[in-house]
Design a protein around this motif. Structure first.
Motif, PDB file in Angstrom:
ATOM      1  N   VAL A  36       0.829  -1.201   0.000  1.00  0.00           N
ATOM      2  CA  VAL A  36       0.000   0.000   0.000  1.00  0.00           C
ATOM      3  C   VAL A  36       0.866   1.256   0.000  1.00  0.00           C
ATOM      4  O   VAL A  36       0.518   2.277  -0.603  1.00  0.00           O
ATOM      5  CB  VAL A  36      -0.974  -0.001   1.202  1.00  0.00           C
ATOM      6  CG1 VAL A  36      -0.237   0.090   2.525  1.00  0.00           C
ATOM      7  CG2 VAL A  36      -1.979   1.123   1.066  1.00  0.00           C
ATOM      8  N   ARG A  37       2.027   1.203   0.660  1.00  0.00           N
ATOM      9  CA  ARG A  37       2.936   2.361   0.645  1.00  0.00           C
ATOM     10  C   ARG A  37       3.480   2.593  -0.756  1.00  0.00           C
ATOM     11  O   ARG A  37       3.516   3.731  -1.236  1.00  0.00           O
ATOM     12  CB  ARG A  37       4.103   2.119   1.614  1.00  0.00           C
ATOM     13  CG  ARG A  37       5.031   3.336   1.745  1.00  0.00           C
ATOM     14  CD  ARG A  37       6.344   2.974   2.393  1.00  0.00           C
ATOM     15  NE  ARG A  37       7.120   2.074   1.548  1.00  0.00           N
ATOM     16  CZ  ARG A  37       8.337   1.627   1.856  1.00  0.00           C
ATOM     17  NH1 ARG A  37       8.899   1.961   2.999  1.00  0.00           N
ATOM     18  NH2 ARG A  37       8.977   0.807   1.034  1.00  0.00           N
ATOM     19  N   THR A  40       0.700   4.032  -2.874  1.00  0.00           N
ATOM     20  CA  THR A  40       0.447   5.431  -2.521  1.00  0.00           C
ATOM     21  C   THR A  40       1.511   6.329  -3.128  1.00  0.00           C
ATOM     22  O   THR A  40       1.202   7.391  -3.682  1.00  0.00           O
ATOM     23  CB  THR A  40       0.433   5.613  -0.989  1.00  0.00           C
ATOM     24  OG1 THR A  40      -0.604   4.803  -0.428  1.00  0.00           O
ATOM     25  CG2 THR A  40       0.194   7.066  -0.626  1.00  0.00           C
ATOM     26  N   ALA A  86     -12.129   2.231  -6.641  1.00  0.00           N
ATOM     27  CA  ALA A  86     -11.719   1.372  -5.530  1.00  0.00           C
ATOM     28  C   ALA A  86     -12.609   0.142  -5.420  1.00  0.00           C
ATOM     29  O   ALA A  86     -12.128  -0.969  -5.166  1.00  0.00           O
ATOM     30  CB  ALA A  86     -11.755   2.176  -4.224  1.00  0.00           C
ATOM     31  N   SER A  90     -11.292  -3.662  -5.990  1.00  0.00           N
ATOM     32  CA  SER A  90     -11.497  -4.706  -4.982  1.00  0.00           C
ATOM     33  C   SER A  90     -12.293  -5.875  -5.546  1.00  0.00           C
ATOM     34  O   SER A  90     -12.134  -7.017  -5.130  1.00  0.00           O
ATOM     35  CB  SER A  90     -12.238  -4.109  -3.780  1.00  0.00           C
ATOM     36  OG  SER A  90     -12.451  -5.073  -2.786  1.00  0.00           O
ATOM     37  N   ARG A 282      -7.266  -5.099  -1.001  1.00  0.00           N
ATOM     38  CA  ARG A 282      -7.184  -4.239   0.182  1.00  0.00           C
ATOM     39  C   ARG A 282      -6.354  -2.974  -0.088  1.00  0.00           C
ATOM     40  O   ARG A 282      -6.729  -1.867   0.303  1.00  0.00           O
ATOM     41  CB  ARG A 282      -6.542  -5.016   1.345  1.00  0.00           C
ATOM     42  CG  ARG A 282      -6.439  -4.223   2.652  1.00  0.00           C
ATOM     43  CD  ARG A 282      -5.432  -4.854   3.591  1.00  0.00           C
ATOM     44  NE  ARG A 282      -4.073  -4.770   3.056  1.00  0.00           N
ATOM     45  CZ  ARG A 282      -3.029  -5.394   3.580  1.00  0.00           C
ATOM     46  NH1 ARG A 282      -3.187  -6.181   4.617  1.00  0.00           N
ATOM     47  NH2 ARG A 282      -1.818  -5.260   3.046  1.00  0.00           N
ATOM     48  N   ASP A 283      -5.215  -3.152  -0.772  1.00  0.00           N
ATOM     49  CA  ASP A 283      -4.239  -2.063  -0.885  1.00  0.00           C
ATOM     50  C   ASP A 283      -4.572  -1.016  -1.940  1.00  0.00           C
ATOM     51  O   ASP A 283      -4.282   0.171  -1.758  1.00  0.00           O
ATOM     52  CB  ASP A 283      -2.851  -2.650  -1.172  1.00  0.00           C
ATOM     53  CG  ASP A 283      -2.314  -3.467  -0.009  1.00  0.00           C
ATOM     54  OD1 ASP A 283      -2.899  -3.356   1.089  1.00  0.00           O
ATOM     55  OD2 ASP A 283      -1.338  -4.196  -0.195  1.00  0.00           O
ATOM     56  N   LYS A 286      -7.028   1.710  -0.612  1.00  0.00           N
ATOM     57  CA  LYS A 286      -6.340   2.563   0.351  1.00  0.00           C
ATOM     58  C   LYS A 286      -5.375   3.522  -0.334  1.00  0.00           C
ATOM     59  O   LYS A 286      -5.314   4.717  -0.005  1.00  0.00           O
ATOM     60  CB  LYS A 286      -5.565   1.690   1.355  1.00  0.00           C
ATOM     61  CG  LYS A 286      -6.430   0.970   2.369  1.00  0.00           C
ATOM     62  CD  LYS A 286      -5.548   0.213   3.365  1.00  0.00           C
ATOM     63  CE  LYS A 286      -6.396  -0.487   4.423  1.00  0.00           C
ATOM     64  NZ  LYS A 286      -5.536  -1.221   5.390  1.00  0.00           N
ATOM     65  N   ALA A 287      -4.622   3.005  -1.285  1.00  0.00           N
ATOM     66  CA  ALA A 287      -3.615   3.828  -1.960  1.00  0.00           C
ATOM     67  C   ALA A 287      -4.252   4.947  -2.777  1.00  0.00           C
ATOM     68  O   ALA A 287      -3.735   6.073  -2.833  1.00  0.00           O
ATOM     69  CB  ALA A 287      -2.743   2.954  -2.858  1.00  0.00           C
ATOM     70  N   PHE A 289      -7.129   6.526  -2.193  1.00  0.00           N
ATOM     71  CA  PHE A 289      -7.601   7.577  -1.293  1.00  0.00           C
ATOM     72  C   PHE A 289      -6.426   8.329  -0.665  1.00  0.00           C
ATOM     73  O   PHE A 289      -6.460   9.559  -0.541  1.00  0.00           O
ATOM     74  CB  PHE A 289      -8.506   6.987  -0.205  1.00  0.00           C
ATOM     75  CG  PHE A 289      -9.732   6.315  -0.749  1.00  0.00           C
ATOM     76  CD1 PHE A 289     -10.455   6.889  -1.780  1.00  0.00           C
ATOM     77  CD2 PHE A 289     -10.169   5.099  -0.246  1.00  0.00           C
ATOM     78  CE1 PHE A 289     -11.583   6.276  -2.294  1.00  0.00           C
ATOM     79  CE2 PHE A 289     -11.298   4.485  -0.749  1.00  0.00           C
ATOM     80  CZ  PHE A 289     -12.009   5.071  -1.782  1.00  0.00           C
ATOM     81  N   ASN A 290      -5.407   7.598  -0.248  1.00  0.00           N
ATOM     82  CA  ASN A 290      -4.235   8.241   0.356  1.00  0.00           C
ATOM     83  C   ASN A 290      -3.605   9.259  -0.586  1.00  0.00           C
ATOM     84  O   ASN A 290      -3.342  10.404  -0.211  1.00  0.00           O
ATOM     85  CB  ASN A 290      -3.185   7.192   0.743  1.00  0.00           C
ATOM     86  CG  ASN A 290      -3.613   6.316   1.906  1.00  0.00           C
ATOM     87  OD1 ASN A 290      -4.580   6.628   2.593  1.00  0.00           O
ATOM     88  ND2 ASN A 290      -2.920   5.210   2.111  1.00  0.00           N
ATOM     89  N   PHE A 442     -14.296  -3.910  -0.771  1.00  0.00           N
ATOM     90  CA  PHE A 442     -14.621  -2.500  -0.557  1.00  0.00           C
ATOM     91  C   PHE A 442     -15.880  -2.167  -1.345  1.00  0.00           C
ATOM     92  O   PHE A 442     -15.971  -2.482  -2.533  1.00  0.00           O
ATOM     93  CB  PHE A 442     -13.469  -1.597  -1.025  1.00  0.00           C
ATOM     94  CG  PHE A 442     -13.814  -0.132  -0.943  1.00  0.00           C
ATOM     95  CD1 PHE A 442     -13.614   0.563   0.232  1.00  0.00           C
ATOM     96  CD2 PHE A 442     -14.356   0.535  -2.032  1.00  0.00           C
ATOM     97  CE1 PHE A 442     -13.944   1.916   0.318  1.00  0.00           C
ATOM     98  CE2 PHE A 442     -14.683   1.877  -1.962  1.00  0.00           C
ATOM     99  CZ  PHE A 442     -14.479   2.570  -0.779  1.00  0.00           C
TER     100      PHE A 442
END
Length: 576
Positions: A36-37, A40, A86, A90, A282-283, A286-287, A289-290, A442
């Motif tokens: 996810v990092r 992002t 997203a 997912s 999952r990732d 998140k990425a 939105f981040n 999601f």
């Protein structure tokens, strides 16, 4: 025929493709290394680029300090779209982005259209970024003064032929005057734009790990520099420059729609790397939105600092951040201006890397489905990257970057991206009432739009009548300033007229089918931005789609794997 054109892929079919190694004889699965990092960072790398260093200046000049409202509006519009992306990411955790999502939601013909559109979006967008990188790189090199060492990049190898021929700037005039003549033609081309494309293509070709490492380093450097610039700029802010907040009204703010939206393009690109993620379901959400939240905060703060340091009237320049510091005439400010130039080179290179990473994976997905020749899906046996598609992407971007003009490609990219966003939001709406809807980890939060969307429509009607010059009567006046009804006036109003029809239909369907509010808002916001993208860009975009339909019916429809599977099933059923 309808059944053939709108045949859909199922999640079971997609999962089987992944389990079988995608395409037999073309290598094994791709390397799953992205977290996810990493995703992002890729999102930030794609979003924070040329927009924050160049196009923000012209947009601020048109809209004044109120340009932050446009950044916020477009970030919200992109946020609605990001929620829909997203959910699809997912639901369908494979490469292909909006192309694959449309295949699941709408069927093959719509998937082809969006896939063809994405090819244009990434290719044209990459050309724009390569040209921007060249501008920043040449400015940086030309600004170096170390004793007697003062390098200079000749203008005729740092611009395109047509810009030089028009000679609208001093640099263009020098390029035209000093260019060597070969065979009766002046040698004028953008060599740095070509070379950076070659370097980035090589990094992407040799592996996703190398691409990830390069992206992470560039993002850390450019965010650190941007933070330094914002902190330093705060000491020069004069709040009097924020008045008037809307010097040219809302119309002035909206003038920068294409430029500002171009600044946000990128969060969707990371969805093309789904098969290289450790946990895509999952990732990826998140990425997305981040990266979108981080970049919106950065854009708004930079816009406030920029318009606070000087009057918006002074910002119609190609390098606004460097300009405002140079104008302070202090040693410290001049040093900051030099740092900004370095950051711009890093930022635009990172954008190019992420977009160059995305396009081959779109081609790969289309090829797996039989809509493009099998060679596009071939993975390198060692590097596990789509080798042929990556090289071809480099050629398609690098060669035109030698000769094309920046303005045209920026506007055309925005149209292609918005079109993709509209279909993704529409896809979530279409699946909303589908009893066979695929399950995803999601889900878009459901807010019933039955009454809210009609209320929005009525409010929009009132506001339009109140603020548009002459209201609806003024809009339906197709006469030019001389009082003559001309096609050019009609032509300019067609996109917004089509948006009005779209808004009416969406309102009715929302009331009847209880559509979810978030995808409706994403659909309408992006459709509106499309109507503001310029008639000329729409015409070029439609020409591209017509060409794409020709390719589909000549090759794709005949070689579609899903179509062949359906034909085989029909034959078996007829025999039985």
């Amino acid at each position: 025929m309808k059944q053939d054109l709108f045949r859909k892929k199922t999640l079971e079919h997609i999962n089987k493709e992944v389990a079988d190694g995608l395409i037999e004889g073309h290598g094994s699965n791709m390397q799953k290394v992205l977290t996810v990092r990493d995703l992002t960072f890729m999102g930030i790398a794609a979003i924070v680029g040329a927009g924050i260093f160049s196009t923000i200046g012209k947009a601020s000049f048109d809209g004044g300090p109120g340009i932050i409202l446009l950044f916020l509006f477009i970030s919200v519009a992109c946020g609605f779209s990001a929620i829909c992306y997203a959910e699809f990411a997912s639901m369908v955790p494979v490469s292909g982005s909006a192309y694959t999502y449309s295949y699941v939601a709408f069927g093959e013909i719509i998937a082809w259209i969006i896939g063809w559109d994405l090819l244009m979006e990434y290719a044209i967008g990459n050309i724009a970024v390569a040209i921007s990188w060249s501008d920043y790189f040449c400015s940086l090199v030309n600004s170096i003064h170390i004793g007697s060492f003062h390098p200079h990049v000749p203008e005729y190898v740092a611009t395109d032929y047509w810009t030089a021929k028009d000679s609208l700037t001093d640099a263009a005039k020098l390029a035209w005057a000093n260019a060597p003549v070969i065979g009766g033609l002046r040698f004028i081309c953008n060599i740095p734009a070509f070379l950076i494309t070659v370097v980035i293509t090589w990094i992407i070709y040799i592996g996703i790990k190398e691409s990830r490492r390069s992206t992470n380093i560039m993002v850390i450097l450019k965010i650190a520099i941007i933070l330094l610039v914002m902190i330093a700029g705060c000491f020069y802010v004069n709040t009097a420059n924020w008045t008037p907040f809307l010097p040219n009204g809302i119309g002035g703010v909206l003038t920068g729609t294409s430029a500002v939206f171009f600044s946000y393009i990128g969060f969707d690109a990371i969805s093309t790397t789904a098969e290289e993620c450790k946990n895509p379901q999952r990732d990826l959400p998140k990425a997305m939105f981040n990266s979108l939240i981080i970049c919106t905060v950065v854009y708004v703060l930079v816009a406030l600092v920029l318009t606070g340091m000087t009057s918006y009237k002074n910002l119609n320049v190609g390098d606004p951040l460097a300009y405002v510091f140079s104008a302070m005439n202090s040693k410290w400010a001049n040093w900051i201006a030099g740092v900004i130039s370095i950051s711009a080179v890093i930022a635009t290179a990172s954008v190019l890397l992420v977009f160059q990473l995305g396009q081959p994976r779109i081609w790969m997905s289309m090829s797996r489905d039989g809509l493009l020749p099998p060679i596009f899906a071939r993975l390198h046996p060692k590097y596990k990257t789509p080798s042929f598609s990556t090289i071809l992407t480099g050629v398609i971007v690098g060669v035109p970057a030698l000769f094309m003009n920046l303005t045209v490609v920026v506007d055309l990219t925005s149209v292609g991206t918005l079109f993709a966003f509209v279909l993704v939001c529409g896809g979530i709406l279409k699946l909303q009432n589908d009893p066979n809807r695929l399950q995803s980890k999601f889900k878009t939060p459901y807010v019933n739009g039955k009454w809210i969307v009609p209320l929005m429509f009525i409010t929009s009607i009132i506001l339009f009548e109140r603020f548009y010059p002459g209201g609806f009567r003024g809009y339906l006046n197709f006469a030019d300033p001389k009082g003559n009804v001309t096609w050019d006036v009609v032509r300019q109003k067609v996109p917004f007229f089509l948006f009005g029809i779209t808004f009416i239909v969406t309102t009715v369907l929302s009331f009847i089918k209880n559509y979810s509010l978030i995808p409706v808002l994403g659909f309408l916001c992006c459709a509106y931005l499309l109507s503001e993208s310029g008639t000329t860009n729409w015409e070029r975009f439609l020409i591209w789609l017509v060409v794409g339909m020709g390719v589909y019916f000549l090759y794709g429809s005949k070689n579609s794997k899903l179509g062949k599977a359906d034909a085989t099933s029909d034959n078996i059923n007829s025999l039985s």
